[in-house]
Design an enzyme around this catalytic site. Structure first.
Site, PDB file in Angstrom:
ATOM      1  CG  ASP A 100       7.222 -18.815  14.919  1.00 13.64           C
ATOM      2  OD1 ASP A 100       6.712 -18.432  13.845  1.00 13.64           O
ATOM      3  OD2 ASP A 100       8.357 -18.461  15.288  1.00 13.64           O
ATOM      4  CG  ASP A 124      -6.068  -2.564   0.701  1.00 14.17           C
ATOM      5  OD1 ASP A 124      -6.011  -3.816   0.765  1.00 14.17           O
ATOM      6  OD2 ASP A 124      -6.487  -1.861   1.643  1.00 14.17           O
ATOM      7  CB  VAL A 125      -3.858  -7.503  -1.420  1.00 15.76           C
ATOM      8  CG1 VAL A 125      -2.415  -7.240  -1.798  1.00 15.76           C
ATOM      9  CG2 VAL A 125      -4.017  -7.709   0.076  1.00 15.76           C
ATOM     10  CG  ASP A 170       9.247 -25.669   6.802  1.00 13.05           C
ATOM     11  OD1 ASP A 170      10.357 -25.174   7.069  1.00 13.05           O
ATOM     12  OD2 ASP A 170       8.556 -26.259   7.644  1.00 13.05           O
ATOM     13  CG  HIS A 171      13.092 -20.752   6.042  1.00 13.05           C
ATOM     14  ND1 HIS A 171      12.071 -20.335   6.854  1.00 13.05           N
ATOM     15  CD2 HIS A 171      14.207 -20.728   6.793  1.00 13.05           C
ATOM     16  CE1 HIS A 171      12.561 -20.083   8.048  1.00 13.05           C
ATOM     17  NE2 HIS A 171      13.849 -20.298   8.048  1.00 13.05           N
ATOM     18  CD  GLU A 192      14.804 -18.358  16.745  1.00 10.78           C
ATOM     19  OE1 GLU A 192      14.856 -17.197  16.309  1.00 10.78           O
ATOM     20  OE2 GLU A 192      13.742 -18.978  16.888  1.00 10.78           O
ATOM     21  CG  HIS A 232      10.481 -24.233  10.733  1.00  8.43           C
ATOM     22  ND1 HIS A 232      10.184 -24.050   9.405  1.00  8.43           N
ATOM     23  CD2 HIS A 232      10.407 -23.007  11.291  1.00  8.43           C
ATOM     24  CE1 HIS A 232       9.955 -22.770   9.184  1.00  8.43           C
ATOM     25  NE2 HIS A 232      10.059 -22.115  10.318  1.00  8.43           N
ATOM     26  NE  ARG A 286      -1.695  -1.694   3.488  1.00  5.93           N
ATOM     27  CZ  ARG A 286      -1.984  -2.020   4.728  1.00  5.93           C
ATOM     28  NH1 ARG A 286      -3.226  -1.998   5.126  1.00  5.93           N
ATOM     29  NH2 ARG A 286      -1.040  -2.375   5.574  1.00  5.93           N
ATOM     30  CE  LYS A 332      17.596 -23.243   8.191  1.00  6.66           C
ATOM     31  NZ  LYS A 332      18.487 -22.089   8.136  1.00  6.66           N
TER      32      LYS A 332
HETATM   33  P1  NAP Z   1       5.738  -7.256   7.423  1.00  3.94           P
HETATM   34  O1  NAP Z   1       7.125  -6.755   7.600  1.00  3.94           O
HETATM   35  O2  NAP Z   1       4.661  -6.788   8.319  1.00  3.94           O
HETATM   36  O3  NAP Z   1       5.321  -6.916   5.909  1.00  3.94           O
HETATM   37  C1  NAP Z   1       4.019  -7.085   5.431  1.00  3.94           C
HETATM   38  C2  NAP Z   1       3.968  -6.604   4.000  1.00  3.94           C
HETATM   39  O4  NAP Z   1       2.632  -6.732   3.521  1.00  3.94           O
HETATM   40  C3  NAP Z   1       4.343  -5.132   3.841  1.00  3.94           C
HETATM   41  O5  NAP Z   1       4.998  -4.949   2.610  1.00  3.94           O
HETATM   42  C4  NAP Z   1       2.982  -4.451   3.834  1.00  3.94           C
HETATM   43  O6  NAP Z   1       3.071  -3.209   3.184  1.00  3.94           O
HETATM   44  C5  NAP Z   1       2.179  -5.469   3.024  1.00  3.94           C
HETATM   45  N1  NAP Z   1       0.738  -5.382   3.251  1.00  3.94           N
HETATM   46  C6  NAP Z   1       0.074  -5.504   4.421  1.00  3.94           C
HETATM   47  N2  NAP Z   1      -1.252  -5.338   4.228  1.00  3.94           N
HETATM   48  C7  NAP Z   1      -1.416  -5.094   2.908  1.00  3.94           C
HETATM   49  C8  NAP Z   1      -2.553  -4.839   2.096  1.00  3.94           C
HETATM   50  N3  NAP Z   1      -3.798  -4.827   2.600  1.00  3.94           N
HETATM   51  N4  NAP Z   1      -2.361  -4.628   0.793  1.00  3.94           N
HETATM   52  C9  NAP Z   1      -1.109  -4.652   0.269  1.00  3.94           C
HETATM   53  N5  NAP Z   1      -0.009  -4.912   0.969  1.00  3.94           N
HETATM   54  C10 NAP Z   1      -0.158  -5.124   2.290  1.00  3.94           C
HETATM   55  O7  NAP Z   1       5.686  -8.841   7.457  1.00  3.94           O
HETATM   56  P2  NAP Z   1       6.873  -9.864   7.151  1.00  3.94           P
HETATM   57  O8  NAP Z   1       7.653 -10.059   8.390  1.00  3.94           O
HETATM   58  O9  NAP Z   1       7.575  -9.458   5.915  1.00  3.94           O
HETATM   59  O10 NAP Z   1       6.071 -11.208   6.932  1.00  3.94           O
HETATM   60  C11 NAP Z   1       5.324 -11.482   5.770  1.00  3.94           C
HETATM   61  C12 NAP Z   1       4.731 -12.883   5.861  1.00  3.94           C
HETATM   62  O11 NAP Z   1       5.792 -13.814   5.952  1.00  3.94           O
HETATM   63  C13 NAP Z   1       3.862 -13.126   7.091  1.00  3.94           C
HETATM   64  O12 NAP Z   1       2.876 -14.075   6.765  1.00  3.94           O
HETATM   65  C14 NAP Z   1       4.824 -13.739   8.082  1.00  3.94           C
HETATM   66  O13 NAP Z   1       4.177 -14.532   9.027  1.00  3.94           O
HETATM   67  C15 NAP Z   1       5.664 -14.573   7.140  1.00  3.94           C
HETATM   68  N6  NAP Z   1       7.008 -14.846   7.643  1.00  3.94           N
HETATM   69  C16 NAP Z   1       7.856 -13.838   7.967  1.00  3.94           C
HETATM   70  C17 NAP Z   1       9.130 -14.125   8.401  1.00  3.94           C
HETATM   71  C18 NAP Z   1      10.109 -13.053   8.734  1.00  3.94           C
HETATM   72  O14 NAP Z   1      11.236 -13.410   9.088  1.00  3.94           O
HETATM   73  N7  NAP Z   1       9.788 -11.782   8.631  1.00  3.94           N
HETATM   74  C19 NAP Z   1       9.547 -15.467   8.539  1.00  3.94           C
HETATM   75  C20 NAP Z   1       8.657 -16.471   8.176  1.00  3.94           C
HETATM   76  C21 NAP Z   1       7.407 -16.144   7.735  1.00  3.94           C
HETATM   77  P3  NAP Z   1       2.053  -1.991   3.526  1.00  3.94           P
HETATM   78  O15 NAP Z   1       1.745  -2.049   4.963  1.00  3.94           O
HETATM   79  O16 NAP Z   1       2.828  -0.789   3.094  1.00  3.94           O
HETATM   80  O17 NAP Z   1       0.866  -2.229   2.670  1.00  3.94           O
END
Ligand code: NAP
Length: 487
Positions: A236, A93-94, A178-179, A217, A241, A50, A183
C-alpha cells in the site's frame, strides 16, 4: 506557464464518482481549480457508478458529501453553484459494454476536447473499462486514462493490468497516479536540489551519511480493513509512495523536467536498489493502545478476525551505484503510530575535524528535513555560534521554511496539481509502466520471504513509534530515527 492559468476544455469521466476517493479528493480538487478559474466554462465532470442517480440527485449528493472535505474558508456559494452545473451522473455497470451507449450520449459534441477517464474503482476493473471504452468508440486522440493505485498486487498482476490498459491506450495516454508526487514539498525537492548550487555537489556518499523517509499515520484502517488486509503496508505504501520519494532524492540530475527525462532517472534508481537481506526488513502489526489519550483497538479487533497482514514496515535500503554506495536509506511507514507525519531527512556527515579542539563545543552534523505533512516545509539544521563574548559556544539552530508562512497562501492539495497536469498532458509526476514494474521486481522477494516465514509481524502498541525491532534496525548501524525537534 503560471500554475493557475486556465487549462483546455475537458470532459472528466470519473468511474467510481460516488466512491470515497471521488468525494474526499477528486471533487474537492476539481471544485477548487474551478473556483480559481482554471477550468473552462464548458468543462464537464461525468460520474459513473451503478447507483441509480439522476444528474440532480448526484449534484445534491456531491453537495452533501464534499463540503466537509473542502479546506476551511474555501466554500463560495457562487463558485459552488457554477461547479454544480458541471456535474452529471450516468448509471452503468462498467463491465456491461451495452451500457456505454448511455455514456456516449453525454459525451457527444466533446470529441475535440481533452477526455480524461479517471478510473477511481477497483484495479480489477481497469482492464474491462479500457476494453469497453475502446469497443464503444469513446477513446479519442486527446483521451487520457488515469489509474489509481494499486497497480496490481505483484509483478504478474501489474503486468496484466498494464497489458490490458496498454492494449487500447498508448503509454503517453496512461497516467498512473501517485499522489505523493503532487505534494508541494516533493516537487520542491526538485527545485531545492536542482535550482540551488548549494546542495548538488554535496548530494552523494562523500557528504551524506544516510537518508530517512518516514510516512507515519495515527489512524487505523477504519472501514477500509477489507482492502487493507489484502494489501498491507508494503504494497500500500512502500512499493509506490516511499520508493517514489526515494527515487526523487536519489536520482541523477535529469537534463530537464520533461516527463521521460525525469522518469528515466527514477527508473535507474529502482534498477540499482539492492535486494534486501534478512536483517533489513521489519514488519509489524498494531495491537490495542492509546492515540492522543484515547483508547483504540488493535488491528485484528478492527478487522474482526485474525490476520498476519503488516500495518508497519521499516527497511534498510541500499542503492548500488557510485553516488550512493555505502549510504543507507531507512524507510518506515505504519498506521496507528504516535503521530501523523511524513518527512524526508537527509543527514549529512560530521565535519572531518573540529578546529575548536577536544574541549570545544560538541558539533552536530547538518541535516535537511523536508516535511510533507503536516505543515509542508523545509528545515536546514546548522551549527551556529551562541552570541556573547568569550570562547566559542556553538549551538544547533535551523533555517525553517514553512510554506504557509513564507508564501502566505493555501498549499494546494496534491490532486489539484495532478488533475490539471492530466488535462495539460504533462505526465512528469506520474509513473511510467517500467517504473511500476521495476518497483514490483524489487518488492516481490520481500513478499515471498514473508510468505515463507511462519513468525508473522511483530506487535506494537497503537500510539507508539512502531515495533522495537524497527528501532534496533537503525540503532544497529549506530544511528537513530529522526524525531520532531523544537529548534
Ligand atoms: P469505493 O469507495 O469503494 O468506491 C468505488 C466506486 O466504484 C464507487 O463509486 C462504486 O459505485 C464504483 N463501482 C464499483 N463497481 C462498479 C461497477 N461494476 N460499475 C460501475 N461502478 C462501480 O473506493 P475508493 O476508496 O473510492 O477507491 C477507488 C480506487 O482508488 C480504488 O482502486 C482504491 O484502491 C484507490 N484509492 C483509494 C484511496 C482512498 O483514499 N479512498 C486512496 C488511494 C487509492 P457503485 O458500487 O455504486 O457502483
Amino acid at each position: 506557464m503560471h500554475q493557475s492559468a486556465p487549462v483546455a476544455a475537458c470532459d472528466f469521466v470519473v468511474f467510481g464518482g460516488t466512491g470515497d476517493l471521488a468525494f474526499r479528493k477528486l471533487l474537492p480538487a476539481l471544485y477548487l481549480r474551478d473556483r480559481d478559474g482554471q477550468l473552462t466554462p464548458d468543462t464537464r465532470i461525468v460520474s459513473v457508478s451503478r447507483a441509480g442517480l439522476s444528474d440532480e440527485d448526484y449534484r445534491d449528493k456531491v453537495h452533501a458529501e464534499v463540503r466537509a472535505f473542502l479546506p476551511p474558508g474555501t466554500f463560495d456559494a457562487d463558485a459552488w453553484a457554477a461547479f454544480r452545473e458541471r456535474l452529471y451522473h450516468r448509471e452503468l455497470d462498467v463491465t456491461n459494454l451495452a451500457a456505454y451507449q448511455d455514456l456516449a450520449k453525454v459525451l457527444v459534441g466533446g470529441e475535440d476536447r481533452v477526455r480524461a477517464f479517471y478510473l477511481s474503482c477497483a484495479p480489477k476493473l481497469f482492464g474491462p473499462v479500457s476494453r469497453n471504452l475502446h469497443e464503444a468508440g469513446l477513446i479519442t486522440e486527446k483521451s487520457r486514462v488515469v489509474l489509481e493505485k494499486p497497480i496490481g498486487t505483484d509483478l504478474a498482476s501489474a503486468r496484466r493490468i498494464n497489458d490490458e490498459v496498454g492494449a487500447v491506450f498508448h503509454e503517453h495516454q496512461i497516467y498512473r497516479i501517485d499522489h505523493y508526487l503532487g505534494k508541494e514539498t516533493v516537487q520542491n525537492l526538485l527545485v531545492l536540489r536542482f535550482a540551488n548550487m548549494l546542495f548538488e555537489p554535496l548530494w552523494r556518499s562523500g557528504s551524506i551519511d544516510h537518508v530517512q523517509i518516514t510516512v507515519a499515520e495515527d489512524l487505523g484502517v477504519g472501514g477500509r480493513g477489507g482492502y487493507y488486509d489484502d494489501a498491507g503496508a508494503l504494497r500500500d505504501m512502500v512499493q509506490n509512495h516511499l520508493l517514489q520519494l526515494l527515487c526523487l532524492v536519489a536520482m541523477e540530475p535529469p537534463a530537464s523536467v520533461d516527463a521521460d527525462a525525469v522518469r528515466d532517472e527514477k527508473l535507474k534508481v529502482l534498477q540499482a536498489l539492492r535486494p534486501t537481506g534478512p536483517g533489513d526488513v521489519v514488519r509489524g502489526q498494531y495491537r490495542s493502545g492509546a492515540v492522543s489519550g484515547a483508547a483504540v483497538a488493535g488491528y485484528t479487533e478492527e478487522l474482526g478476525g485474525p490476520s498476519s497482514t503488516e500495518t508497519f514496515v521499516a527497511l534498510r535500503v541500499g542503492i548500488d551505484n557510485w553516488r550512493w554506495a555505502g549510504v543507507p536509506f531507512y524507510l518506515r511507514t505504519g498506521k496507528r503510530l504516535d503521530r501523523r507525519s511524513s518527512e524526508i531527512v537527509v543527514q549529512f556527515r560530521p565535519v572531518p575535524h573540529s578546529i575548536f579542539g577536544a574541549d570545544g563545543p560538541p558539533l552536530s552534523a547538518n541535516r535537511l528535513v523536508l516535511r510533507l505533512q503536516p505543515d509542508e516545509g523545509v528545515r536546514l539544521h546548522l551549527m551556529t555560534k551562541e552570541p556573547g563574548p568569550g570562547g566559542y559556544r556553538a549551538r544547533g539552530a535551523s533555517l525553517n521554511l514553512q510554506f504557509s508562512e513564507t508564501f502566505k497562501t493555501r498549499t494546494p492539495d496534491a490532486y489539484e496539481r495532478l488533475l490539471m497536469d492530466i488535462v495539460r498532458g504533462n505526465p512528469t509526476l506520474f509513473m511510467r509502466r517500467d517504473e511500476v514494474e521495476a518497483a514490483w521486481t524489487w518488492t516481490e522477494p520481500i513478499l515471498a520471504a514473508w510468505a515463507a516465514d511462519a513468525v508473522g509481524p511483530k506487535p506494537y502498541a497503537a500510539g507508539s513509534s512502531g515495533p522495537a525491532a524497527a528501532i534496533a534496525l537503525i540503532e544497529r548501524d549506530g544511528r537513530t530515527w529522526h524525531e520532531e525537534e523544537s529548534t
